[in-house]
Write an enzyme that holds these catalytic residues in place. Sequence first.
Site, PDB file in Angstrom:
ATOM      1  N   MET A 151      -5.715  -6.937   8.623  1.00 29.57           N
ATOM      2  CA  MET A 151      -4.786  -6.036  10.016  1.00 29.57           C
ATOM      3  C   MET A 151      -5.636  -5.168   9.743  1.00 29.57           C
ATOM      4  SD  MET A 151      -1.573  -7.793   8.959  1.00 29.57           S
ATOM      5  CE  MET A 151      -0.941  -6.238   7.705  1.00 29.57           C
TER       6      MET A 151
ATOM      7  N   TYR B  60      12.342 -31.806 -16.516  1.00 25.87           N
ATOM      8  CA  TYR B  60      11.460 -31.538 -16.455  1.00 25.87           C
ATOM      9  C   TYR B  60      10.652 -31.325 -14.532  1.00 25.87           C
ATOM     10  CZ  TYR B  60      11.952 -36.514 -15.495  1.00 25.87           C
ATOM     11  OH  TYR B  60      11.569 -37.362 -14.782  1.00 25.87           O
TER      12      TYR B  60
ATOM     13  N   SER C  28      15.486 -38.832 -10.850  1.00 21.80           N
ATOM     14  CA  SER C  28      14.191 -38.549 -11.086  1.00 21.80           C
ATOM     15  C   SER C  28      13.501 -38.537  -9.793  1.00 21.80           C
ATOM     16  CB  SER C  28      13.522 -38.974 -11.556  1.00 21.80           C
ATOM     17  OG  SER C  28      11.701 -38.596 -11.231  1.00 21.80           O
TER      18      SER C  28
ATOM     19  N   HIS D  80      -0.971 -42.132   0.743  1.00 20.93           N
ATOM     20  CA  HIS D  80      -1.315 -42.621   0.208  1.00 20.93           C
ATOM     21  C   HIS D  80      -3.322 -42.159  -0.541  1.00 20.93           C
ATOM     22  CE1 HIS D  80      -4.492 -46.131  -1.080  1.00 20.93           C
ATOM     23  NE2 HIS D  80      -3.060 -46.135  -1.718  1.00 20.93           N
TER      24      HIS D  80
ATOM     25  N   LYS E 125       0.613  -1.229   0.257  1.00 24.36           N
ATOM     26  CA  LYS E 125      -0.144   0.229  -0.174  1.00 24.36           C
ATOM     27  C   LYS E 125       1.057   1.406   0.303  1.00 24.36           C
ATOM     28  CE  LYS E 125      -3.837  -0.465   2.422  1.00 24.36           C
ATOM     29  NZ  LYS E 125      -3.921  -0.442   3.410  1.00 24.36           N
TER      30      LYS E 125
ATOM     31  N   CYS F 158       9.676 -36.129  -9.991  1.00 18.94           N
ATOM     32  CA  CYS F 158       8.270 -37.054 -10.131  1.00 18.94           C
ATOM     33  C   CYS F 158       7.291 -37.055  -8.869  1.00 18.94           C
ATOM     34  CB  CYS F 158       8.423 -38.283 -10.083  1.00 18.94           C
ATOM     35  SG  CYS F 158       9.323 -39.426  -9.677  1.00 18.94           S
TER      36      CYS F 158
ATOM     37  N   ARG G 202      -3.782  -0.906  -5.680  1.00 22.40           N
ATOM     38  CA  ARG G 202      -3.241  -3.104  -5.857  1.00 22.40           C
ATOM     39  C   ARG G 202      -3.665  -3.178  -7.396  1.00 22.40           C
ATOM     40  NH1 ARG G 202      -5.541  -4.329  -0.336  1.00 22.40           N
ATOM     41  NH2 ARG G 202      -7.374  -4.567  -0.830  1.00 22.40           N
TER      42      ARG G 202
HETATM   43  C1  PEP Z   1       8.752 -40.280  -3.681  1.00 21.87           C
HETATM   44  O1  PEP Z   1       9.030 -41.073  -3.549  1.00 21.87           O
HETATM   45  O2  PEP Z   1       9.024 -38.647  -4.434  1.00 21.87           O
HETATM   46  C2  PEP Z   1       8.086 -40.856  -4.739  1.00 21.87           C
HETATM   47  C3  PEP Z   1       8.315 -39.674  -5.905  1.00 21.87           C
HETATM   48  O3  PEP Z   1       8.250 -42.383  -5.076  1.00 21.87           O
HETATM   49  P1  PEP Z   1       6.241 -42.481  -4.306  1.00 21.87           P
HETATM   50  O4  PEP Z   1       5.050 -41.344  -4.010  1.00 21.87           O
HETATM   51  O5  PEP Z   1       5.403 -43.240  -5.125  1.00 21.87           O
HETATM   52  O6  PEP Z   1       6.845 -43.291  -2.845  1.00 21.87           O
END
Ligand code: PEP
Length: 884
Positions: free
Chosen positions: A113, A859, A772, A464, A32, A839, A346
């Site tokens: 705030m 990637y 990865s 999971h 601001k 990943c 803003r």
């Molecule tokens: C990881 O551990 O980051 C992964 C991609 O494998 P998983 O989640 O299947 O253990």
Amino acid sequence: MNNQSLGGFEMTKYVYMFSEGDASMRNLLGGKGANLAEMVGLGLPVPNGFIVTTEACNRYYSDQMTITPEIQDEIFSSLAEMEQLAGKVFGDPERPLLLSVRSGARASMPGMMDTVLNLGMNDAVADGLAKLTDNRRFVFDSYRRFIMMFSDVVMDISRSFYEQAFEQVKKERGVQTDLELDADDLELIVSKFKEIYLREKGESFPQDVKEQLILSVEAVFRSWNTERAVYYRQMHNIPARWGTAVNIQEMVYGNMGDTSGTGVAFSRNPATGENKLYGEYLMNAQGEDVVAGVRTPFTIDHLQEQMPEIYQQFADITQQLERHYGDMQDLEFTIENGKLYILQTRNGKRTATAALQIAVDLVAEGLTSREEALLSIDPKQLDALLHPTFDPNALEAATRIAKGLPASPGAATGQIAFTAEQATAAKEAKRPVILVREETSPEDIQGMNAAEGILTARGGMTSHAAVVARGMGKCCVSGCSEALINASNQTMTISGRVFGCDDFISLDGSTGIVYEGSIATVKAEMSSNFQTIMEWADEISDMTVRANADTPHDSQVARDLGAQGIGLTRTEHMFFEAERVFLFRQMIVARNEADRRKALAKIKPMQQEDFLGLFRVMDGLPVIIRLLDPPLHEFLPTAEGEIKELADELDITYERLQEIINELHELNPMLGHRGCRLAVSYPEIAEMQTEAIIGAALQAAAEGIVVKPEIMVPLICEVKELEFVNRTIKTTADRLIADSGQPLKYWVGTMIEIPRACLTADEVAEEADFFSFGTNDLTQMTYGLSRDDAGKILETYYQAGIFEVDPTAQLDRVGVGALMRTAVELGRKTKPELELGICGEHGGDPSSVEFCQILGLDYVSCSPYRVPIAKLAAAQSALRYPRK
Ligand code: PEP
Ligand code: MG
């Protein structure tokens, strides 16, 4: 630090006049303040003022919550300068200067705030001002507002006392609105308010204006740490150390009569993005009235009729600011006796739909570049275009009952189902349900799929339930430890309240909040703007975005959302269906190679068929398929019926199978017999999977599909493990390729997800075509924090101020990041062409994507529905951290 040489001493400067600042100083002056300073520089009509910096806020906290005499001196000398400019004097009844004191952090935190208006008012000033303006009504209206705001914000006296007294007077006068009260009524209200203050504080309302000012500045600093501000910061990833600045500005009065007013407006419609001034205002009012909804405001169009010149001036300024900032602006304005003042500008908050529309329009109108337009969109907002959200009006009326982790975004509402079977049956009966479980396991998959959303009491952001729900694009709140779930009694108890199968609940997977009852949802919708933005993002990004997809269907969803390959297929997830999980269990519990091979032979055709599906969908793009990595506890049967069925199929006794299951039981399954350890113990598993992958690749290639198979070995900690498994993979693959008589190129690489693999990455790279980063496990193991139990622990850690964010959701750059950096450097030292990606679930988190850009990865890979978010984040990261 902002050091200035003052009289030969290096001193930090804590207070800036508006004329000393500009928009680039947002970190120090807050958003601001920096924008007010910028507008002063542009010559716009902004009331005079100065800013106490965010560093002063940090000093306030490090000085045991006091404002040092030096900083107070700086404040008062800036005030003196302001008095000169205004030709008024703070606390002087002859020509009084009144102030507005407002917070302003680096990132805008709307409504989080505090603000105090009309500061500097006391009995003597009120008398003086009444003479000066000949408007007693205005004076006492301002005074009553000041007492109430000061009491609420600074002294923590409940507003309700004041509101009741105010309503009482209105009732006695027989009037409906505050506008109908006259000067005497308001004077009476002021005296009642002073009595309330005296009663609550045991002292009179402070008449010393300097004391009022310092106390208010302190209150704004304190408001940085109110519960709601802390919560907002956590949601938006705003670090506590940023602090808030305080803007002190000459009051202009929208409550001076019929030619005065105040309002808020956006330069474009923040809900749809339409290029049309959008806003509302009230005449004879101050800003709080517009926000508080005391009276029904007019839309901004009405101002065109009521005060055409002011409207035109305001519309022109709005456009000027939009051009200047190259983005849609959110403004506050006040009209004082027919003169317009701008109190704030803003970049406006907007819905996801509007964000895309505005970005595309601004570029088309030549007001901004593609780069700036991409940077103006919050990647996380794209969620709203991909998942249903709650109807904002319905949400306002909803009652929150608990909070867990925002595991998978979207909004879901339904009756409670305590088992997967209940959920599946409800789906068949077209009855929406929320699956409520202590935690989920592969047995719950069908139920998860059937449910509108999933709530679990245990589990973190990479548990999971979280991983699977995200893959399905299904709303999930995990780790909600307030919910005590008793599946056998079919009850869920939250804060003593018991919910059963007939009760409706609603989940917000983007915030982790659980609501009571059902709440209307709004469907996701995508426009052509989405496509345009994704194309721009691709042009700019250095990294590609792949998907974590386990089935041909998920891969298709991912490709439709713009995935540029598959970064992870968790082959164990291909066994989630009831019939398949049964075969998979036969393999797990096999006690000798012959039995295992028998089970594997049944599994292979299914795997090969699935892999073929993946290659077909991803024609021309790389596909990483990971060898089995099942934490066994996720797959072993637990229910008596299932154990019996499996024993019958295997032709062994129930007791014998129970014994085997007991043998397989591990105390720490996440650190147990999983990952490549399985392939080391049972090479035939790796052999079968390689046959299925290469078999599918050959078949796809024969169909004319361009295949790029990458075989990935999970959870290695030592190069010799990789060497060992690679032997099986390469012998098998080369045999199949030779037999086929067709050439086929394939790659073999590894997950980097154990700290030791990072530290020895130069050796590991000898055996790998690619790395990865499995940052789910890498985070779990670096922190020693269980993925499945993180939820409960995190809440305590937030409260204790130990963690500000969940490291399983947002990559920790310091610790986990250091290991990744080491792995990148060592890996590329051995093999400069080594392909690098991520990943873990972090691959879809914008801050983590940015870190991957910094590390130089090729990637990122994330669940299908997060692909667009990751693509935008990758483009933004490339703009912020360009590679040489
Ligand atoms: C990881 O551990 O980051 C992964 C991609 O494998 P998983 O989640 O299947 O253990
Ligand atoms: Mg892992």
